[in-house]
Enzyme design. Sequence first.
Site, PDB file in Angstrom:
ATOM      1  N   SER A 907       0.807  -1.007   0.006  1.00  0.00           N
ATOM      2  CA  SER A 907       0.068  -0.086  -0.015  1.00  0.00           C
ATOM      3  C   SER A 907       0.846   1.228  -0.067  1.00  0.00           C
ATOM      4  CB  SER A 907      -0.831  -0.097   1.208  1.00  0.00           C
ATOM      5  OG  SER A 907      -1.948   0.943   1.026  1.00  0.00           O
ATOM      6  N   ASP A 981      -9.227  -4.832  -5.758  1.00  0.00           N
ATOM      7  CA  ASP A 981      -8.627  -3.817  -4.922  1.00  0.00           C
ATOM      8  C   ASP A 981      -9.846  -2.973  -4.281  1.00  0.00           C
ATOM      9  OD1 ASP A 981      -7.415  -1.998  -2.882  1.00  0.00           O
ATOM     10  OD2 ASP A 981      -5.461  -2.658  -3.862  1.00  0.00           O
ATOM     11  N   HIS A1015      -7.689  -5.559  -1.197  1.00  0.00           N
ATOM     12  CA  HIS A1015      -6.335  -4.937  -0.770  1.00  0.00           C
ATOM     13  C   HIS A1015      -5.559  -5.727  -0.199  1.00  0.00           C
ATOM     14  CE1 HIS A1015      -3.918  -1.304  -0.523  1.00  0.00           C
ATOM     15  NE2 HIS A1015      -3.911  -1.509   0.862  1.00  0.00           N
TER      16      HIS A1015
END
Length: 1054
Positions: A907, A981, A1015
Amino acid sequence: MSPRKRAVAFVPAAVSYTLRRSSFISIHQHAQRPPRPSVFNRYQKTRAVLQQPARAPSKTTQKQPLPPRIAPPTKDEEVWYEDDCDETYQLPPPEIARLVDASGDPYVSLQPSSKEWIVMLQRPNMPPIAEVAAEELRLAGYRINANTYAPSRADYFIGMEMQRIDDSERRRLSITGLPPAPNDSPHTEIGYVRWAPDGKRFAFCVYDPLFGLELWVVDVNTRHAVPVLPGMRLNAVCSEPYTWTPDSKNIIAKFVIEDRLPPRKSRVPRGPMIQENLSSSPAPSRTYQDLLKSKHDVALFKHYTTCQLGLVDVEACEVVPLGEPGAFKHASPSPDGDYLLVDSMVPPYHYMMPAGRFPRKVEVWDAKTGEVACVVAEIPSQEKIPIAFDGVGEGPRSISWRADARAMLYWAEAQDGGDPNRKADIRDCVFTLPAPFTGRPRRLASLPWRYGGIIWGSDSVALLSERRYKTRSVRSYLMAPGSASATQISGEDFCSSEQYEQNGSPGSPKKDGSIQQSSSSNNAIGNGASGNGLPGNEDGETVMPSQGMQGMSGKVAQNGTIGNGSVQNGTGGNGHGEIFLDDHDLSAPCCARACDLTQWEAPKRLIVDIKNWEDVYNDPGSVCTTKNEWGKSVLRLIHPSGHFESGDDEAIGKPFLMMQGAGASSEGNKPFLSLFDTVSGKQTKVWQSTPPKFESIATVLKEDEKTGAPLEVLIRQETQTENPNFFLKNISGAVKEVFTKLAEENDEAAHEIDTTNASKQMRAVTKFAHPAPDLIDVKREIVQYKRADGVRLNGSLYLPPGYDQERDGPLPVFMWAYPREYKSAEFAGQTRGSPFRFVRLARTPLYWLTRGYAILDGPEMPIIGEGDAEANDTYMEQLVSSAEAAVDFLVRKGIGERGKIAIGGHSYGAFMTVNLLAHAPELFCCGIARSGAYNRTLTPFGFQSEERTLWQAREVYEKMSPYMYANCVEKPLLLVHGEADNNPGTFPMQSERLYQALKGHGKVCRYVALPHEGHGYRARESVMHVLAEMTTWLDRYCKGGEDGGDVKGRVGVL
């Protein structure tokens, strides 16, 4: 052609078949089902009651979904799978695969009230890709399994046992009556386990992937499970599907309405989809995923969120419908059980915002009949919330029940339009309204900063906090919410936020310790107070202060949802701190009624003033709470003088709070339990963890009746090599010593504490084995070093089992990092974490300890903006300087060598990784970036802790975007991204476009797109494959070709 647009399937019968778990059926197939008969027929107004035989076992024959309309292919048929790939899923080396498949410890749930039992819930291993690939709806931020009316990506427990806490043999007792696993599932899946307030029962839901959620209850005495309403499905789309009532006899549940079919969509469009904005008012918004895109999406959203509330009698196995169906987010019983606070979403549903910002109606219902007693608020859509981190919306927010009153509402409302950049003496006000909700609300407190939460205790004691993100500050007050004396609010008692800093705190304690009357009050103590509008990072986490007096479970008060506030002249000022109390000035829009001017604001006094919550070394800790007779969390108050039950007014105004803190220090965290004197502000530690063990208190089991002091606690203990386990510990001796010392200081007799069992040794309640023996000899230490500007940095250094530096020399090193923003260089360098904690695989990079790598996990990469400076204005310079310091340390200590140090992150850590490879390629040999965002112009209304927009800080956005410097990336880069995601800002397109840019410039790179993953990665096949990819990449480009294989020619999408 994109992989997602390839042909789905071709079989001889010209019928397509998509690979999925065989027990799932498609959304289209679900739409063809005949309606299921239901007591909740929305077209019938009769109050039908479903009577089931008490304690009858569930019959799987009651759930008969239709078989799939398209049969799975036979072994002779050729199948082309959806998103057909060039390669199949790969496995990492066996030593890593074993760690992935290792069983985790069970989740332990403690019985409330008597605290005699624990329930152990077995966690599942990672789900198969067939389960993760099951069809789902993605609507307004929700991901929904259309077959089950439940979240599509929820994980359920697969086993359940009970154990008595006082059983020295730790015998696990089975629960009878549990249903068999449905269809071809290997386990019965269990979720939403919740204890009744009295602890005599606990409820749970049995999950059937073909059916949904069914409500069950276990009697603690018999350890027998029974279905409460067999064949009736619960709706868990918006939130938890049920909640207990305070009397522990009933459950408020949300039921699926079975007599409706989902709306179908024609493949032939009737016209284009159009959005327009005719307003000149700004409506900035961060970048969200899974938003509504069409009228059909809106219709689907209405269908799956709409449910029927019902009052379930768990003894009689009966249900009574409550009110009309709605898109209910929450239905919370009042502490006395007479009312329900019902929060529901209402149209219009917008395309550009997630469901959390849709219009809402908040009502109070009669808990027995479902009749509306009061409309608390009709909250408009929240599309104009300022993007600043203390920004909130219009209207009441954080609406909840006061935990220590029978039936009293409270909420907060912004008085500055929700905009923290607007100058205002009063930013938030807190209001209360008691049953029967027909009167005028009372203004309980006016706050110069943003409301941060309340922890209730009694009419005499509550904890109120306010916060200010710009300075990372929190102030907490002890408040007497039941006092309504007509104390003159004047400039003597009230200060604006500016005056506060110059003249000291309002409501400061008098010499006798009583509460000074004041009008500016706020809530939860310390850094980390929960509230509204706090920033979020790219991992979906709320960027909360790390410190502060908040609930022991980490929750401050029973509020904290992102809500609304309205522009009102709640208080008028004359420039000298005086507040005008005319009808106009105090007419905030609470319940569309003016405030009751006969009731004054509650008196309070400041007890904690946190200047910067980044200062973890001076964190006072979190306030411990306890359950009251209604099962609600309230302050755990301690009276060392023994007036706990006396009702002594003087003693009630001078309680001690019990605090639990992390105990951060330069040597690492040492959790503690302490008593906080609310008069003097002095904190006295009762207990603290002692190295080399790392201990923390899970809960209080026994307390002294006269003082409320803890006598026996449940401890969670671990070491570097010993798995965390629970122990019983008697701390009465330590409490007695503290009470004796306090009595001597105050020149009064010490209250006698029963220390009969003080000498007893700790006794183990659980004995969980080490899940990964391969890592039992791993060495871990917290290392400290400085970067060029003098900022102190630290990180966790792990060395592989059996490593001898003198014999083995430097190792290949894998660094895994995540940058964070700070306002203070001093506090950025403070040590966080502990070297004494158990080495577990929750952290990604530790897998490669088995491959001979040294791991530097979480090396600090602080981005500091002191005072009015913006941290990101010097992001790149600070990032590179921190990375240089880490590399220099590793080389200087002989742990690693230049040319064999890899960098990686997930991330925002992935964003960091690519920036370092572009701006400091000499530091690292290769990089791994997972699920990042690399072009900040695609997140134009802020990201991470950046509050400015692209148009306000264009140069910063462009300079921080590694996509703009793809031509400068000189070292091999592995990109990984989940194709589904759902995190704000990290669209898969970010990795796709970066890969194209790198490839276009002839850079060595590889892009792995994971089908159906979000994610974070869930499926076993996906996780194994990512670890295999990372192992190959590290071995090839960091270790130097050992076991790495040749990746030449394999650069591309899998």
